[in-house]
Design an enzyme around this catalytic site. Structure first.
Site, mmCIF file in Angstrom:
data_model
loop_
_atom_site.group_PDB
_atom_site.id
_atom_site.type_symbol
_atom_site.label_atom_id
_atom_site.label_comp_id
_atom_site.label_asym_id
_atom_site.label_seq_id
_atom_site.Cartn_x
_atom_site.Cartn_y
_atom_site.Cartn_z
ATOM 1 N N ASN A 9 0.870 -1.181 0.000
ATOM 2 C CA ASN A 9 0.000 0.000 0.000
ATOM 3 C C ASN A 9 0.903 1.226 0.000
ATOM 4 O O ASN A 9 1.544 1.519 1.009
ATOM 5 C CB ASN A 9 -0.888 -0.030 1.246
ATOM 6 C CG ASN A 9 -1.642 1.273 1.463
ATOM 7 O OD1 ASN A 9 -1.759 2.084 0.539
ATOM 8 N ND2 ASN A 9 -2.141 1.481 2.661
ATOM 9 N N TRP A 10 0.941 1.914 -1.139
ATOM 10 C CA TRP A 10 1.847 3.058 -1.260
ATOM 11 C C TRP A 10 1.287 4.322 -0.603
ATOM 12 O O TRP A 10 1.964 5.342 -0.567
ATOM 13 C CB TRP A 10 2.173 3.312 -2.737
ATOM 14 C CG TRP A 10 3.299 2.449 -3.254
ATOM 15 C CD1 TRP A 10 3.903 1.405 -2.603
ATOM 16 C CD2 TRP A 10 3.979 2.582 -4.513
ATOM 17 N NE1 TRP A 10 4.904 0.875 -3.370
ATOM 18 C CE2 TRP A 10 4.982 1.573 -4.548
ATOM 19 C CE3 TRP A 10 3.842 3.436 -5.600
ATOM 20 C CZ2 TRP A 10 5.837 1.418 -5.650
ATOM 21 C CZ3 TRP A 10 4.690 3.267 -6.702
ATOM 22 C CH2 TRP A 10 5.681 2.285 -6.717
ATOM 23 N N LYS A 11 0.041 4.288 -0.170
ATOM 24 C CA LYS A 11 -0.586 5.475 0.434
ATOM 25 C C LYS A 11 -0.397 6.678 -0.511
ATOM 26 O O LYS A 11 -0.446 6.516 -1.718
ATOM 27 C CB LYS A 11 -0.010 5.723 1.820
ATOM 28 C CG LYS A 11 0.007 4.458 2.680
ATOM 29 C CD LYS A 11 0.294 4.730 4.104
ATOM 30 C CE LYS A 11 0.400 3.411 4.858
ATOM 31 N NZ LYS A 11 0.431 3.560 6.299
ATOM 32 N N HIS A 88 -9.247 1.307 5.506
ATOM 33 C CA HIS A 88 -7.936 1.497 6.131
ATOM 34 C C HIS A 88 -8.071 2.469 7.299
ATOM 35 O O HIS A 88 -8.847 3.430 7.235
ATOM 36 C CB HIS A 88 -6.944 2.038 5.090
ATOM 37 C CG HIS A 88 -5.523 1.997 5.575
ATOM 38 N ND1 HIS A 88 -5.024 2.910 6.473
ATOM 39 C CD2 HIS A 88 -4.515 1.124 5.317
ATOM 40 C CE1 HIS A 88 -3.754 2.603 6.720
ATOM 41 N NE2 HIS A 88 -3.429 1.543 6.037
ATOM 42 N N GLU A 90 -6.349 4.821 8.294
ATOM 43 C CA GLU A 90 -6.100 6.234 7.982
ATOM 44 C C GLU A 90 -7.340 6.886 7.387
ATOM 45 O O GLU A 90 -7.594 8.081 7.601
ATOM 46 C CB GLU A 90 -4.872 6.343 7.060
ATOM 47 C CG GLU A 90 -3.591 6.055 7.826
ATOM 48 C CD GLU A 90 -2.438 5.542 6.994
ATOM 49 O OE1 GLU A 90 -2.491 5.608 5.749
ATOM 50 O OE2 GLU A 90 -1.472 5.042 7.609
ATOM 51 N N GLU A 156 -5.043 -4.798 11.139
ATOM 52 C CA GLU A 156 -3.989 -3.799 11.249
ATOM 53 C C GLU A 156 -4.170 -2.995 12.529
ATOM 54 O O GLU A 156 -4.939 -2.019 12.548
ATOM 55 C CB GLU A 156 -4.041 -2.843 10.058
ATOM 56 C CG GLU A 156 -3.829 -3.501 8.717
ATOM 57 C CD GLU A 156 -3.298 -2.504 7.704
ATOM 58 O OE1 GLU A 156 -2.180 -2.710 7.252
ATOM 59 O OE2 GLU A 156 -3.988 -1.523 7.412
ATOM 60 N N GLY A 162 3.080 2.160 10.664
ATOM 61 C CA GLY A 162 4.071 3.203 10.452
ATOM 62 C C GLY A 162 4.876 3.577 11.680
ATOM 63 O O GLY A 162 5.582 4.592 11.673
ATOM 64 N N SER A 201 3.804 -2.288 10.294
ATOM 65 C CA SER A 201 5.259 -2.339 10.460
ATOM 66 C C SER A 201 5.864 -3.691 10.095
ATOM 67 O O SER A 201 6.818 -4.142 10.743
ATOM 68 C CB SER A 201 5.652 -1.928 11.887
ATOM 69 O OG SER A 201 5.333 -0.559 12.113
ATOM 70 N N GLY A 222 2.891 -1.182 4.281
ATOM 71 C CA GLY A 222 2.926 0.219 3.886
ATOM 72 C C GLY A 222 4.334 0.657 3.525
ATOM 73 O O GLY A 222 4.794 0.485 2.389
HETATM 74 C C1 PEP Z 1 -0.520 0.078 6.146
HETATM 75 O O1 PEP Z 1 -0.588 1.232 5.793
HETATM 76 O O2 PEP Z 1 -1.446 -0.700 5.843
HETATM 77 C C2 PEP Z 1 0.647 -0.363 6.887
HETATM 78 C C3 PEP Z 1 0.619 -1.549 7.412
HETATM 79 O O3 PEP Z 1 1.698 0.501 6.987
HETATM 80 P P1 PEP Z 1 3.182 0.173 7.567
HETATM 81 O O4 PEP Z 1 3.611 -1.152 6.971
HETATM 82 O O5 PEP Z 1 4.028 1.306 7.118
HETATM 83 O O6 PEP Z 1 3.055 0.072 9.053
#
Ligand code: PEP
Length: 239
Positions: A9-11, A88, A90, A156, A162, A201, A222
């Protein structure tokens, strides 16, 4: 269920200059999924050459209409996307999306023929309050459609996204087991077949341990999905 599914997931990251990363992923493997920003989806589908499944990070609940700035599930499918992420954390936080919103988006994704990744997860305050099952159970009940065909669940924990922090493997296994039980209770055999991803993470050095837990069918990644080297290292560690 087959080997681990690794989804990047590049956000809100990635300009055209990043397309060679997708080409490099596609050159190395044919089983990764990647959700770049909307602006890159068409070019990403071309760069992936059918070897990396490209998806959206969100979609609108409606197929079309007066919703300035929004992108619908049929639009994603029209560009060659194969899946969409909904709910998600976010978006639940930044855009105040409710479980009902997420469910409507999941239905829209299914109607467009996309596979749908529905995200759930508790905040740190909720975990500290012992409310993980109440929160995740409520999100599952409210966010999932009544037919889980083509649906993937991503657990998640918000506090792990993050941050470089992760739950212990035992904590991951416990929540994934809880999600599996809820899926089976509601959907029967179909619930047994739903893949459950862990996200938060995931890095090359912790992927094997986290993905080795019971009922963990892959990872939603992410930050570590932004380069081919990093995402490929996670995929290799997951085997
Ligand atoms: C995500 O955005 O779904 C995510 C898991 O981010 P990260 O791997 O950076 O924690």
């Amino acid at each position: 269920m087959g080997r681990s599914l690794i989804v990047g997931n590049w956000k809100m990251n990635g300009l055209a200059a990043a397309l060679p990363e997708i080409a490099a992923m596609a050159a190395a493997r044919d089983d990764l999924w990647l959700a770049p920003p909307f602006t890159l989806i068409g070019a990403a589908v071309a760069a992936a050459g059918g070897r990396v499944a490209i998806g959206g990070q969100d979609c609108h609940a409606s197929a079309s209409g007066a919703h300035t700035g929004c992108v619908s599930a049929p639009m994603l499918a029209d560009l060659g996307a194969g899946f969409v992420i909904v709910g998600h954390s976010e978006r639940r936080t930044d855009m105040h999306e409710t479980d009902a919103d997420v469910r409507a988006k999941a239905l829209a994704g299914q109607a467009a023929g996309l596979q749908v990744i529905v995200c759930v997860g508790e905040s740190e305050v909720q975990r500290d309050a012992g409310a993980v099952e109440a929160v995740v159970g409520g999100q599952l009940a409210g966010s999932l459609p009544d037919d889980v065909a083509g649906v993937i669940v991503a657990y998640e924990p918000v506090w792990a996204i993050g941050t470089g922090r992760t739950p212990t493997p035992a904590e991951v296994a416990a929540v994934h087991g809880f999600i599996r039980a809820r899926l089976v209770a509601r959907f029967g055999a179909a619930g047994q077949g739903v893949r459950i991803l862990y996200g938060g993470s995931v890095k090359p050095d912790n992927a094997a341990l986290l993905l080795g837990q019971a009922d963990v069918g892959g990872a939603l990644v992410g930050g570590a999905s932004l380069t081919a080297a990093s995402l490929l290292a996670i995929a290799a560690a997951a085997e």
